[in-house]
Design a protein around this motif. Structure first.
Motif, PDB file in Angstrom:
ATOM      1  N   PHE A 189      -1.371  15.621   7.682  1.00  0.00           N
ATOM      2  CA  PHE A 189      -2.662  15.169   7.168  1.00  0.00           C
ATOM      3  C   PHE A 189      -2.521  14.182   6.009  1.00  0.00           C
ATOM      4  O   PHE A 189      -3.511  13.823   5.388  1.00  0.00           O
ATOM      5  CB  PHE A 189      -3.505  16.376   6.751  1.00  0.00           C
ATOM      6  CG  PHE A 189      -3.905  17.251   7.913  1.00  0.00           C
ATOM      7  CD1 PHE A 189      -4.184  16.706   9.145  1.00  0.00           C
ATOM      8  CD2 PHE A 189      -4.007  18.626   7.757  1.00  0.00           C
ATOM      9  CE1 PHE A 189      -4.567  17.496  10.216  1.00  0.00           C
ATOM     10  CE2 PHE A 189      -4.394  19.433   8.823  1.00  0.00           C
ATOM     11  CZ  PHE A 189      -4.668  18.866  10.059  1.00  0.00           C
ATOM     12  N   PHE A 190      -1.289  13.792   5.700  1.00  0.00           N
ATOM     13  CA  PHE A 190      -1.049  12.769   4.673  1.00  0.00           C
ATOM     14  C   PHE A 190      -1.824  13.098   3.392  1.00  0.00           C
ATOM     15  O   PHE A 190      -2.521  12.255   2.819  1.00  0.00           O
ATOM     16  CB  PHE A 190      -1.430  11.386   5.203  1.00  0.00           C
ATOM     17  CG  PHE A 190      -0.572  10.927   6.354  1.00  0.00           C
ATOM     18  CD1 PHE A 190       0.635  10.275   6.120  1.00  0.00           C
ATOM     19  CD2 PHE A 190      -0.956  11.154   7.668  1.00  0.00           C
ATOM     20  CE1 PHE A 190       1.435   9.844   7.184  1.00  0.00           C
ATOM     21  CE2 PHE A 190      -0.169  10.746   8.735  1.00  0.00           C
ATOM     22  CZ  PHE A 190       1.018  10.092   8.498  1.00  0.00           C
ATOM     23  N   LYS A 244      -5.293   2.593   3.114  1.00  0.00           N
ATOM     24  CA  LYS A 244      -6.594   3.250   3.088  1.00  0.00           C
ATOM     25  C   LYS A 244      -7.487   2.676   4.188  1.00  0.00           C
ATOM     26  O   LYS A 244      -7.486   1.471   4.446  1.00  0.00           O
ATOM     27  CB  LYS A 244      -7.251   3.058   1.722  1.00  0.00           C
ATOM     28  CG  LYS A 244      -8.579   3.787   1.552  1.00  0.00           C
ATOM     29  CD  LYS A 244      -9.112   3.578   0.135  1.00  0.00           C
ATOM     30  CE  LYS A 244     -10.445   4.303  -0.065  1.00  0.00           C
ATOM     31  NZ  LYS A 244     -10.970   4.113  -1.437  1.00  0.00           N
ATOM     32  N   ALA A 245      -8.276   3.566   4.828  1.00  0.00           N
ATOM     33  CA  ALA A 245      -9.128   3.113   5.927  1.00  0.00           C
ATOM     34  C   ALA A 245     -10.469   3.826   5.884  1.00  0.00           C
ATOM     35  O   ALA A 245     -10.676   4.762   5.098  1.00  0.00           O
ATOM     36  CB  ALA A 245      -8.432   3.363   7.266  1.00  0.00           C
ATOM     37  N   GLU A 246     -11.359   3.397   6.738  1.00  0.00           N
ATOM     38  CA  GLU A 246     -12.661   4.029   6.909  1.00  0.00           C
ATOM     39  C   GLU A 246     -12.877   4.334   8.383  1.00  0.00           C
ATOM     40  O   GLU A 246     -12.398   3.609   9.263  1.00  0.00           O
ATOM     41  CB  GLU A 246     -13.784   3.099   6.420  1.00  0.00           C
ATOM     42  CG  GLU A 246     -13.752   2.791   4.937  1.00  0.00           C
ATOM     43  CD  GLU A 246     -14.893   1.870   4.532  1.00  0.00           C
ATOM     44  OE1 GLU A 246     -15.657   1.430   5.431  1.00  0.00           O
ATOM     45  OE2 GLU A 246     -15.028   1.594   3.325  1.00  0.00           O
ATOM     46  N   LEU A 247     -13.599   5.410   8.639  1.00  0.00           N
ATOM     47  CA  LEU A 247     -13.979   5.707  10.013  1.00  0.00           C
ATOM     48  C   LEU A 247     -14.992   4.683  10.508  1.00  0.00           C
ATOM     49  O   LEU A 247     -15.860   4.245   9.751  1.00  0.00           O
ATOM     50  CB  LEU A 247     -14.599   7.101  10.119  1.00  0.00           C
ATOM     51  CG  LEU A 247     -13.702   8.318   9.910  1.00  0.00           C
ATOM     52  CD1 LEU A 247     -14.520   9.590  10.066  1.00  0.00           C
ATOM     53  CD2 LEU A 247     -12.526   8.322  10.872  1.00  0.00           C
ATOM     54  N   CYS A 262      -9.368   8.854   5.725  1.00  0.00           N
ATOM     55  CA  CYS A 262      -8.416   8.540   6.785  1.00  0.00           C
ATOM     56  C   CYS A 262      -7.545   7.369   6.342  1.00  0.00           C
ATOM     57  O   CYS A 262      -7.832   6.709   5.331  1.00  0.00           O
ATOM     58  CB  CYS A 262      -9.130   8.221   8.100  1.00  0.00           C
ATOM     59  SG  CYS A 262     -10.300   6.850   8.001  1.00  0.00           S
ATOM     60  N   LEU A 263      -6.483   7.129   7.074  1.00  0.00           N
ATOM     61  CA  LEU A 263      -5.591   6.020   6.724  1.00  0.00           C
ATOM     62  C   LEU A 263      -5.021   5.379   7.972  1.00  0.00           C
ATOM     63  O   LEU A 263      -5.022   5.959   9.059  1.00  0.00           O
ATOM     64  CB  LEU A 263      -4.477   6.483   5.778  1.00  0.00           C
ATOM     65  CG  LEU A 263      -3.585   7.674   6.154  1.00  0.00           C
ATOM     66  CD1 LEU A 263      -2.588   7.329   7.246  1.00  0.00           C
ATOM     67  CD2 LEU A 263      -2.836   8.189   4.925  1.00  0.00           C
ATOM     68  N   ILE A 264      -4.533   4.171   7.784  1.00  0.00           N
ATOM     69  CA  ILE A 264      -3.874   3.428   8.848  1.00  0.00           C
ATOM     70  C   ILE A 264      -2.371   3.489   8.627  1.00  0.00           C
ATOM     71  O   ILE A 264      -1.868   3.331   7.515  1.00  0.00           O
ATOM     72  CB  ILE A 264      -4.349   1.967   8.866  1.00  0.00           C
ATOM     73  CG1 ILE A 264      -5.790   1.900   9.385  1.00  0.00           C
ATOM     74  CG2 ILE A 264      -3.445   1.091   9.722  1.00  0.00           C
ATOM     75  CD1 ILE A 264      -6.414   0.529   9.300  1.00  0.00           C
ATOM     76  N   LYS A 265      -1.653   3.734   9.725  1.00  0.00           N
ATOM     77  CA  LYS A 265      -0.193   3.761   9.712  1.00  0.00           C
ATOM     78  C   LYS A 265       0.321   2.434  10.256  1.00  0.00           C
ATOM     79  O   LYS A 265      -0.027   2.029  11.361  1.00  0.00           O
ATOM     80  CB  LYS A 265       0.321   4.934  10.554  1.00  0.00           C
ATOM     81  CG  LYS A 265      -0.119   6.295  10.035  1.00  0.00           C
ATOM     82  CD  LYS A 265       0.324   7.413  10.970  1.00  0.00           C
ATOM     83  CE  LYS A 265      -0.536   7.439  12.221  1.00  0.00           C
ATOM     84  NZ  LYS A 265      -0.021   8.403  13.232  1.00  0.00           N
ATOM     85  N   LYS A 301      -4.544  10.306  -3.327  1.00  0.00           N
ATOM     86  CA  LYS A 301      -4.430   9.156  -4.222  1.00  0.00           C
ATOM     87  C   LYS A 301      -5.407   8.045  -3.837  1.00  0.00           C
ATOM     88  O   LYS A 301      -6.063   7.451  -4.695  1.00  0.00           O
ATOM     89  CB  LYS A 301      -2.995   8.632  -4.191  1.00  0.00           C
ATOM     90  CG  LYS A 301      -2.736   7.472  -5.145  1.00  0.00           C
ATOM     91  CD  LYS A 301      -1.271   7.048  -5.091  1.00  0.00           C
ATOM     92  CE  LYS A 301      -0.994   5.875  -6.032  1.00  0.00           C
ATOM     93  NZ  LYS A 301       0.438   5.451  -5.975  1.00  0.00           N
ATOM     94  N   MET A 302      -5.534   7.800  -2.538  1.00  0.00           N
ATOM     95  CA  MET A 302      -6.398   6.706  -2.078  1.00  0.00           C
ATOM     96  C   MET A 302      -7.875   6.971  -2.358  1.00  0.00           C
ATOM     97  O   MET A 302      -8.621   6.068  -2.741  1.00  0.00           O
ATOM     98  CB  MET A 302      -6.207   6.497  -0.566  1.00  0.00           C
ATOM     99  CG  MET A 302      -4.871   5.935  -0.159  1.00  0.00           C
ATOM    100  SD  MET A 302      -4.706   5.948   1.657  1.00  0.00           S
ATOM    101  CE  MET A 302      -3.057   5.261   1.861  1.00  0.00           C
TER     102      MET A 302
END
Length: 334
Positions: A294-295, A249-252, A227-230, A301-302
């Motif tokens: 879904f980026f 880049k993010a984590e749940l 997942c990612l942050i916008k 890449k992340m």
């Protein structure tokens, strides 16, 4: 495995500029299925019609050329019965206007025992991307949906700050930040509601989120860890620029995993198999069901993954569960 004949109903802009664009989720999926040697066709909502009760479409075959990473479409269309295809991906962008609704109603005539549609036409009508979250009140910010300007002002007065959103648009269009005491507050409300004619949703402004929302992918009722942050720009309070510097880049969180597990059953029941959740401060602010991004480029890449392959795999598994083997005797496997 997934059946051999696939239709993508894409946005008109994507049709006009049909070439591989790594920012467009549908193009990633089209390319992946072509690489799997599936027969893929594209169309748009204005090319769908009914011959009495037979759903038909003008379809353009997609293909790849040897030694090329791009995707192409044939110039000539075929007119075909949509019941002769195995899977239909319905992914036009909002606004969900009357033409959009008519397209979903045409797809209602597709034989669901023969052809699998995702997301389902009835589910898309049911799941307004701004209002559907209210099926899960324990997981969302406070909100009011109304065209009544007095109600909106009362809400803003109660919470101090709020975010106003139109109900049928996307990409942050028509979204306003509201603040108690702002001299422009009345003008914004009257403009957004077209002078009390058009309902909007007004949500509590979540200060802790710091103008950042997270995109969480759910396929077939399961959430992805990737997942990612916008991020918003310095000049705005919301994400409006699909560029690398505004994506992180993010984590749940455990809370987000729990939310996904709790809403999964309702999503599947309503035929919402491909969904993008937007979360802030461990709360859902939107559930994107029409053409969720879904980026894929950024998440690949992340996280060092090939997300398009995993999505295609999960869709294949879903179709295998949902479509009876005997319903399409002549179809090959996906």
């Amino acid at each position: 495995m997934l059946a051999t004949r696939i239709v993508f109903v894409i946005d008109k802009i994507e049709y006009k500029y049909f070439e591989f664009n790594e920012l467009v989720t549908s193009f990633w999926l089209i390319k992946e299925f072509l690489l799997r040697e599936k027969e893929v066709y594209i169309t748009t909502i204005d090319k769908l019609s009914l011959d009495l009760n037979r759903p038909i479409a003008h379809l353009y075959k997609a293909f790849m050329k040897p030694a090329s990473e791009d995707i192409y479409k044939e110039n000539r269309y075929i007119e075909a019965d949509l019941n002769d295809f195995d899977v239909i991906f319905f992914r036009p962008d909002p606004p969900v206007n009357i033409e959009y609704i008519f397209a979903t109603q045409i797809l209602d005539f597709v034989d669901k025992n023969r052809t699998f549609i995702l997301n389902s036409s009835s589910g898309i009508r049911k799941a307004n991307e701004k209002l559907y979250i209210n099926n899960f009140p324990e997981f969302v910010p406070a909100s009011v949906t109304t065209s009544n300007s007095d109600h909106i002002r009362e809400f803003v007065s109660q919470y101090g700050e709020a975010v106003l959103k139109p109900l049928n648009r996307c990409f942050g269009k028509g979204v306003f930040y509201l603040k108690k005491g702002d001299k422009n507050l009345n003008t914004i409300i009257e403009t957004a509601t077209d002078h009390k004619k058009t309902p909007v949703i007004v949500q509590e402004y979540l200060k802790k989120a710091n103008n950042q929302d997270k995109r969480v992918i759910m396929i077939a009722g399961e959430c992805y860890e990737e997942c990612l942050i916008k991020l918003s720009s310095e000049e705005d309070f919301k994400f409006t620029n699909h560029r690398d510097q505004f994506l992180k880049k993010a984590e749940l969180t455990e809370r987000e995993r729990y939310i996904c597990s709790e809403i999964s059953g309702k999503l599947m029941e309503d035929g919402l198999y491909m969904v993008g959740l937007d979360t802030m401060d461990d709360r859902i602010i939107e559930i994107n069901v029409t053409s969720p991004c879904f980026f894929i480029k950024e998440l690949n890449k992340m996280f060092g993954v090939a997300l398009e392959k995993r999505i295609a795999d999960d869709v294949e598994k879903l179709v295998k569960k949902q479509v009876k083997p005997s319903s399409r005797i002549c179809a090959g496997s996906l």
